[in-house]
Scaffold this active site. Structure first.
Site, PDB file in Angstrom:
ATOM      1  N   GLU A   1     -45.170  -7.150   2.670  1.00 47.93           N
ATOM      2  CA  GLU A   1     -45.024  -6.164   3.751  1.00 47.93           C
ATOM      3  C   GLU A   1     -45.490  -4.783   3.294  1.00 47.93           C
ATOM      4  O   GLU A   1     -46.042  -4.009   4.077  1.00 47.93           O
ATOM      5  CB  GLU A   1     -43.566  -6.153   4.252  1.00 47.93           C
ATOM      6  CG  GLU A   1     -43.294  -7.368   5.126  1.00 47.93           C
ATOM      7  CD  GLU A   1     -41.869  -7.882   5.083  1.00 47.93           C
ATOM      8  OE1 GLU A   1     -40.951  -7.131   4.719  1.00 47.93           O
ATOM      9  OE2 GLU A   1     -41.685  -9.071   5.421  1.00 47.93           O
TER      10      GLU A   1
ATOM     11  N   SER B   1     -39.394 -18.166   4.011  1.00 44.27           N
ATOM     12  CA  SER B   1     -38.623 -19.077   4.868  1.00 44.27           C
ATOM     13  C   SER B   1     -37.713 -20.014   4.079  1.00 44.27           C
ATOM     14  O   SER B   1     -37.538 -21.178   4.457  1.00 44.27           O
ATOM     15  CB  SER B   1     -39.554 -19.864   5.797  1.00 44.27           C
ATOM     16  OG  SER B   1     -40.166 -18.981   6.720  1.00 44.27           O
TER      17      SER B   1
ATOM     18  N   HIS C   1     -44.478  -6.351  -2.591  1.00 38.18           N
ATOM     19  CA  HIS C   1     -44.103  -7.264  -1.502  1.00 38.18           C
ATOM     20  C   HIS C   1     -45.202  -7.253  -0.436  1.00 38.18           C
ATOM     21  O   HIS C   1     -45.811  -6.205  -0.180  1.00 38.18           O
ATOM     22  CB  HIS C   1     -42.758  -6.851  -0.893  1.00 38.18           C
ATOM     23  CG  HIS C   1     -42.248  -7.864   0.079  1.00 38.18           C
ATOM     24  ND1 HIS C   1     -42.656  -7.885   1.391  1.00 38.18           N
ATOM     25  CD2 HIS C   1     -41.404  -8.911  -0.077  1.00 38.18           C
ATOM     26  CE1 HIS C   1     -42.059  -8.910   2.003  1.00 38.18           C
ATOM     27  NE2 HIS C   1     -41.294  -9.541   1.134  1.00 38.18           N
TER      28      HIS C   1
ATOM     29  N   GLY D   1     -40.908 -15.238   6.955  1.00 40.09           N
ATOM     30  CA  GLY D   1     -40.341 -14.978   8.274  1.00 40.09           C
ATOM     31  C   GLY D   1     -40.892 -15.861   9.376  1.00 40.09           C
ATOM     32  O   GLY D   1     -40.723 -15.564  10.558  1.00 40.09           O
TER      33      GLY D   1
ATOM     34  N   GLU E   1     -45.036 -15.540  -2.988  1.00 42.12           N
ATOM     35  CA  GLU E   1     -44.632 -15.454  -1.586  1.00 42.12           C
ATOM     36  C   GLU E   1     -45.869 -15.560  -0.691  1.00 42.12           C
ATOM     37  O   GLU E   1     -46.495 -14.544  -0.355  1.00 42.12           O
ATOM     38  CB  GLU E   1     -43.930 -14.121  -1.322  1.00 42.12           C
ATOM     39  CG  GLU E   1     -42.588 -14.000  -1.998  1.00 42.12           C
ATOM     40  CD  GLU E   1     -41.636 -13.149  -1.161  1.00 42.12           C
ATOM     41  OE1 GLU E   1     -40.539 -13.635  -0.857  1.00 42.12           O
ATOM     42  OE2 GLU E   1     -41.996 -12.026  -0.788  1.00 42.12           O
TER      43      GLU E   1
ATOM     44  N   GLY F   1     -35.361 -13.561   2.455  1.00 39.13           N
ATOM     45  CA  GLY F   1     -35.196 -12.451   3.383  1.00 39.13           C
ATOM     46  C   GLY F   1     -34.127 -12.758   4.415  1.00 39.13           C
ATOM     47  O   GLY F   1     -32.929 -12.594   4.179  1.00 39.13           O
ATOM     48  N   GLY F   2     -34.558 -13.260   5.568  1.00 36.28           N
ATOM     49  CA  GLY F   2     -33.681 -13.481   6.717  1.00 36.28           C
ATOM     50  C   GLY F   2     -32.356 -14.163   6.390  1.00 36.28           C
ATOM     51  O   GLY F   2     -31.286 -13.717   6.840  1.00 36.28           O
TER      52      GLY F   2
ATOM     53  N   ASN G   1     -33.651 -10.232  -0.390  1.00 32.10           N
ATOM     54  CA  ASN G   1     -34.412  -9.064   0.047  1.00 32.10           C
ATOM     55  C   ASN G   1     -33.936  -8.708   1.454  1.00 32.10           C
ATOM     56  O   ASN G   1     -34.289  -9.381   2.419  1.00 32.10           O
ATOM     57  CB  ASN G   1     -35.909  -9.394   0.035  1.00 32.10           C
ATOM     58  CG  ASN G   1     -36.750  -8.272   0.612  1.00 32.10           C
ATOM     59  OD1 ASN G   1     -36.267  -7.161   0.809  1.00 32.10           O
ATOM     60  ND2 ASN G   1     -38.015  -8.564   0.886  1.00 32.10           N
ATOM     61  N   TRP G   2     -33.132  -7.655   1.534  1.00 27.83           N
ATOM     62  CA  TRP G   2     -32.546  -7.307   2.835  1.00 27.83           C
ATOM     63  C   TRP G   2     -33.529  -6.576   3.748  1.00 27.83           C
ATOM     64  O   TRP G   2     -33.209  -6.336   4.918  1.00 27.83           O
ATOM     65  CB  TRP G   2     -31.286  -6.448   2.624  1.00 27.83           C
ATOM     66  CG  TRP G   2     -30.103  -7.243   2.153  1.00 27.83           C
ATOM     67  CD1 TRP G   2     -30.024  -8.610   2.010  1.00 27.83           C
ATOM     68  CD2 TRP G   2     -28.815  -6.728   1.780  1.00 27.83           C
ATOM     69  NE1 TRP G   2     -28.772  -8.960   1.573  1.00 27.83           N
ATOM     70  CE2 TRP G   2     -28.010  -7.835   1.433  1.00 27.83           C
ATOM     71  CE3 TRP G   2     -28.272  -5.444   1.707  1.00 27.83           C
ATOM     72  CZ2 TRP G   2     -26.678  -7.685   1.014  1.00 27.83           C
ATOM     73  CZ3 TRP G   2     -26.953  -5.301   1.293  1.00 27.83           C
ATOM     74  CH2 TRP G   2     -26.166  -6.413   0.957  1.00 27.83           C
ATOM     75  N   LYS G   3     -34.664  -6.160   3.216  1.00 25.60           N
ATOM     76  CA  LYS G   3     -35.646  -5.419   4.028  1.00 25.60           C
ATOM     77  C   LYS G   3     -34.954  -4.240   4.715  1.00 25.60           C
ATOM     78  O   LYS G   3     -34.096  -3.607   4.115  1.00 25.60           O
ATOM     79  CB  LYS G   3     -36.342  -6.365   5.014  1.00 25.60           C
ATOM     80  CG  LYS G   3     -36.883  -7.605   4.290  1.00 25.60           C
ATOM     81  CD  LYS G   3     -37.817  -8.422   5.113  1.00 25.60           C
ATOM     82  CE  LYS G   3     -38.283  -9.624   4.273  1.00 25.60           C
ATOM     83  NZ  LYS G   3     -39.302 -10.427   4.912  1.00 25.60           N
TER      84      LYS G   3
HETATM   85  P1  PGA Z   1     -37.998 -14.669   4.621  1.00 30.26           P
HETATM   86  O1  PGA Z   1     -38.583 -13.447   3.760  1.00 30.26           O
HETATM   87  O2  PGA Z   1     -37.010 -15.405   3.729  1.00 30.26           O
HETATM   88  O3  PGA Z   1     -37.328 -14.045   5.798  1.00 30.26           O
HETATM   89  O4  PGA Z   1     -39.162 -15.550   4.972  1.00 30.26           O
HETATM   90  C1  PGA Z   1     -38.866 -13.581   2.397  1.00 30.26           C
HETATM   91  C2  PGA Z   1     -39.388 -12.287   1.826  1.00 30.26           C
HETATM   92  O5  PGA Z   1     -40.121 -11.555   2.522  1.00 30.26           O
HETATM   93  O6  PGA Z   1     -39.089 -11.941   0.671  1.00 30.26           O
END
Ligand code: PGA
Length: 253
Positions: A99, A212, A97, A175, A169, A233-234, A10-12
């Site tokens: 967010e 994470s 998601h 994050g 999640e 994500g990250g 997930n590149w956000k």
């Molecule tokens: P993260 O994000 O790996 O940076 O914790 C995961 C996500 O939001 O899908």
């Protein structure tokens, strides 16, 4: 039992078309297909065509939208529908998601409508659920996941339910550098499968873990047989780091 492991990126709000092309220029030569896994990418919508072009011909790699609107088309300035995302090269779409829920006020009902539009467009949905830290501390984890899934899955036919992939999640793990332990995730994954089956879905739905995940913990997490893959994500933004993650050795299931 469940088929292939899924490593989802997930590149956000990172990597525009040029950044996406550079990423795939570095990643693709570093990653040969493996029979036991698939790699999914969720780039920003503007980078979908670049991603789709880069992965063309790789049956083990797919790309999708991070979010969609629930209508097919119309006067919805700024929005992208599942149909439009498909036209831009998506075969997948994230929905719900945290967010979207927390930062953009997306409700369970909105996520449910989005899920239906994703299914109607013929895309594979990756539906995210998970509790906040306060909810976990109040022992509401299962109740929250139950509510989120209950609204999203209500009334879907078994054939549609069979196409839904889920991601657990926990919001406190996203994050933060503080991932759920394999046992903590496994417990919720079991519950998610039970709920899916209770709605008339497959007996063993596919459930990914996100929050994470990185190179240092992915093996330990995937040693837990309840995890069918990871949503990252990250650690998915750097091609070398991501190549290392998707090539992690995992216990065969
Ligand atoms: P993260 O994000 O790996 O940076 O914790 C995961 C996500 O939001 O899908």
């Amino acid at each position: 039992v469940t088929g292939r492991l899924i490593f989802a990126a997930n590149w956000k709000m990172h990597l525009g078309p040029d950044g996406a092309r550079r990423f795939f220029d570095a990643f693709l030569p570093a990653y040969a297909p493996r029979a036991d896994r698939e790699v999914w990418f969720f780039p920003p919508a503007v980078s979908l065509p670049a991603a789709a072009a880069a992965i063309h011909g790789r049956a083990d790699i797919r790309a999708g939208a991070q979010d969609v609107h629930w209508e097919r088309s119309g006067a919805f300035t700024g929005e992208v529908s599942a149909e439009l995302a498909r036209e831009a090269g998506a075969t997948l779409a994230l929905v719900g998601h945290s967010e979207r829920r927390q930062v953009f006020g997306e409700t369970d009902d909105m996520a449910a409508r989005k899920l239906r539009s994703i299914l109607a467009a013929g895309l594979t949905p990756l539906l995210c659920v998970g509790e906040t830290l306060a909810e976990r501390q109040n022992s509401q984890t299962i109740a929250v996941v139950q509510r989120q899934l209950g609204v999203a899955l209500a009334g879907l036919e078994p054939s549609a339910l069979g196409r839904v992939v889920l991601a657990y999640e926990p919001v406190w793990a996203i994050g933060t550098g503080h991932n759920a332990t394999p046992a903590e995730a496994g417990q919720v994954h079991r519950e998610i499968r039970t709920l899916m089956a209770a709605h008339g879905g497959p007996g063993r739905a596919r459930v990914l873990y996100g929050g994470s995940v990185r190179r240092a913990n992915v093996r330990e997490l995937l040693a837990e047989p309840e995890l069918d893959g990871v949503l990252v994500g990250g650690a998915s933004l750097d091609a070398a780091e991501w190549a290392a993650i998707v090539q992690s050795s995992v216990t065969p299931r």
